[in-house]
Design an enzyme around this catalytic site. Structure first.
Site, PDB file in Angstrom:
ATOM      1  N   ASP A  98      -6.543 -12.816  -2.908  1.00 25.65           N
ATOM      2  CA  ASP A  98      -5.798 -11.549  -2.922  1.00 25.65           C
ATOM      3  C   ASP A  98      -5.282 -11.269  -4.325  1.00 25.65           C
ATOM      4  OD1 ASP A  98      -4.866  -9.185  -1.828  1.00 25.65           O
ATOM      5  OD2 ASP A  98      -3.025 -10.051  -1.047  1.00 25.65           O
TER       6      ASP A  98
ATOM      7  N   GLY B  84       0.212  -8.476  -3.261  1.00 25.81           N
ATOM      8  CA  GLY B  84      -0.915  -9.307  -3.640  1.00 25.81           C
ATOM      9  C   GLY B  84      -0.441 -10.662  -4.125  1.00 25.81           C
TER      10      GLY B  84
ATOM     11  N   ALA C 246       1.266  -8.907   6.877  1.00 27.51           N
ATOM     12  CA  ALA C 246       1.062  -7.487   7.177  1.00 27.51           C
ATOM     13  C   ALA C 246       0.353  -7.292   8.518  1.00 27.51           C
ATOM     14  CB  ALA C 246       0.291  -6.797   6.047  1.00 27.51           C
TER      15      ALA C 246
ATOM     16  N   HIS D  64      -3.180  -5.075   8.157  1.00 27.75           N
ATOM     17  CA  HIS D  64      -2.117  -4.079   7.994  1.00 27.75           C
ATOM     18  C   HIS D  64      -1.976  -3.293   9.294  1.00 27.75           C
ATOM     19  CE1 HIS D  64      -1.327  -4.718   3.687  1.00 27.75           C
ATOM     20  NE2 HIS D  64      -2.612  -5.044   3.629  1.00 27.75           N
TER      21      HIS D  64
ATOM     22  N   GLY E 295       1.516 -20.953  -1.240  1.00 31.73           N
ATOM     23  CA  GLY E 295       2.876 -21.446  -1.091  1.00 31.73           C
ATOM     24  C   GLY E 295       3.910 -20.350  -1.051  1.00 31.73           C
TER      25      GLY E 295
ATOM     26  N   HIS F  24       0.841  -1.193   0.000  1.00 29.27           N
ATOM     27  CA  HIS F  24       0.000   0.000   0.000  1.00 29.27           C
ATOM     28  C   HIS F  24       0.876   1.244   0.000  1.00 29.27           C
ATOM     29  CE1 HIS F  24      -4.017  -1.894   1.086  1.00 29.27           C
ATOM     30  NE2 HIS F  24      -3.151  -2.913   1.111  1.00 29.27           N
TER      31      HIS F  24
END
Length: 386
Positions: free
Chosen positions: A281, A316, A226, A201, A255, A147
């Site tokens: 994600d 991501g 995060a 986060h 993984g 981010h």
């Protein structure tokens, strides 16, 4: 008597995963956009149109509560109806027949545009869009991940009012926030307005998470990633997610983000009724062949299934939920039916959708055919073959 405009169709030849377990030598019967019945082959309705499958399994369409992009685009690129149509179509083809498009930390203007676009998509009946996930901007800079730190900020009264108003217009509004950027009173107001508050986060302590749950938080975003980790004297967000029954938690089982040993430990340790569920994600690469894209002006590159910024920060994931299911089964000793439930019924339950994520009469006819290697063979969304 008028002729039924939705004739019965039957899918046969595959094992069927139902809410009560596996059914062999059964047929999944569809009528229009709903599941009509799960019947023994000997009771197949006369005149039903039969699609005979060559083995494998039939399971419910996946429900993905964290989809940042797909089909070569990011929701942040242009949060509008056209972008949502591209993203939803790309994910439906790879098995996620219901998604929460996710806007990553951005400006107030982009947040407002994302809300309006999703309201418009729901009203237009865009297949697969079941709500909206706002991941930020009310996060902790210390756990920013990919981010943009310059866009992260504490929640203001204006933000709070906008989110509460959006919750009244959307079937589902999930908001990922940090305890450092939103007060317990704000979390309570969001929860009372119908927002699914997810902690993410954040460097929150276990005690902070207890307070947030008491205020109405119900979820943790991408478990282990995060967020403050499980320690011997401070359990952190990870410890809280596993210890507190009021929290469910998304998991990226690619993984890359979480070691299989950590996944096994987390699943064994999780206190209910909250559950661990799968998320992709997914970024712009989902359902596409592109190997790079931009987010907030920064290039993200794909190397196999790893997406990173130039400095190596994970950004991501490039993950299909069928692959995540396979990772759990083959690498984490998770029973197949449990892994499939983690991609379907569990996230559906979290957003209050009993008509999604399971194969039973009255549910939406979102169906996946997987072969014995857990590779996706066919998708039906609302009864239509894709």
């Amino acid at each position: 008597m008028t002729e039924d405009v939705h004739p019965l169709r039957a899918l046969t030849g595959a094992r069927i995963l139902t809410p009560v377990g596996w059914e062999d030598d059964f047929a999944l019967v569809l009528r229009g956009d709903q599941i009509a019945a799960v019947l023994p082959m000997g009771k197949l309705p006369e005149g039903a149109e039969v699609t005979a499958l060559d083995g494998g399994i039939l399971t419910a369409g996946f429900v993905d509560l964290q989809v940042n992009g797909g089909g070569g685009v990011m929701f942040n690129d242009a949060p509008d109806l056209e972008q949502l149509q591209v993203i939803a179509a790309a994910h439906a083809k790879i098995g996620a027949t219901s998604i929460l498009p996710t806007l990553i930390t951005d400006t107030p203007n982009f947040v407002a545009r994302a809300i309006e676009a999703t309201v418009e998509a729901i009203a237009a009946g865009v297949p697969g869009i079941v709500g909206l996930h706002l991941e930020g901007p009310h996060l902790a800079v210390s756990r920013k991940g990919a981010h943009d730190a310059s866009l992260i900020r504490p929640m203001s009264e204006t933000d709070l009012e906008m989110l509460c108003a959006a919750a009244s217009r959307l079937p589902v509004l999930k908001v990922t926030l940090a305890c450092e950027a939103a007060t317990p009173a704000q979390i309570r107001r969001l929860s009372e307005a119908g927002v699914l508050v997810s902690l993410g986060h954040t460097d929150a302590s276990h005690a902070d998470c207890v307070t947030a749950v008491a205020a109405g938080a119900r979820c943790v975003t991408h478990l282990f990633n995060a967020q403050s980790q499980l320690g011997n004297r401070e359990p952190g967000v990870v410890g809280a997610a596993l210890d507190l029954g009021g929290l469910s938690a998304g998991l990226i089982a690619d993984g890359v983000h979480v070691h299989p040993a950590s996944i096994r430990a987390a699943l064994a340790a999780k206190t209910g009724p909250g559950q661990v569920f799968l998320v992709s994600d997914s970024m712009a690469t989902g359902g596409s062949d592109i190997d790079r894209f931009t987010l907030n002006g920064r290039e993200i590159r794909r190397d196999d299934n790893r997406l990173t910024l130039a400095d190596g920060t994970l950004a991501g994931a490039h993950l299909e939920l069928a692959t995540a299911v396979k990772t759990l089964v083959e690498g984490c000793d998770v029973a197949l039916e449990t892994a499939l439930e983690m991609a379907s019924a569990r996230p559906a339950n979290l957003i209050g959708r009993s008509d999604l994520g399971r194969l039973h009469p009255g549910a939406r006819a979102d169906v996946l055919h997987l072969n014995d290697a857990l590779e996706l063979q066919q998708v039906w969304q609302s009864g239509l073959a894709l």
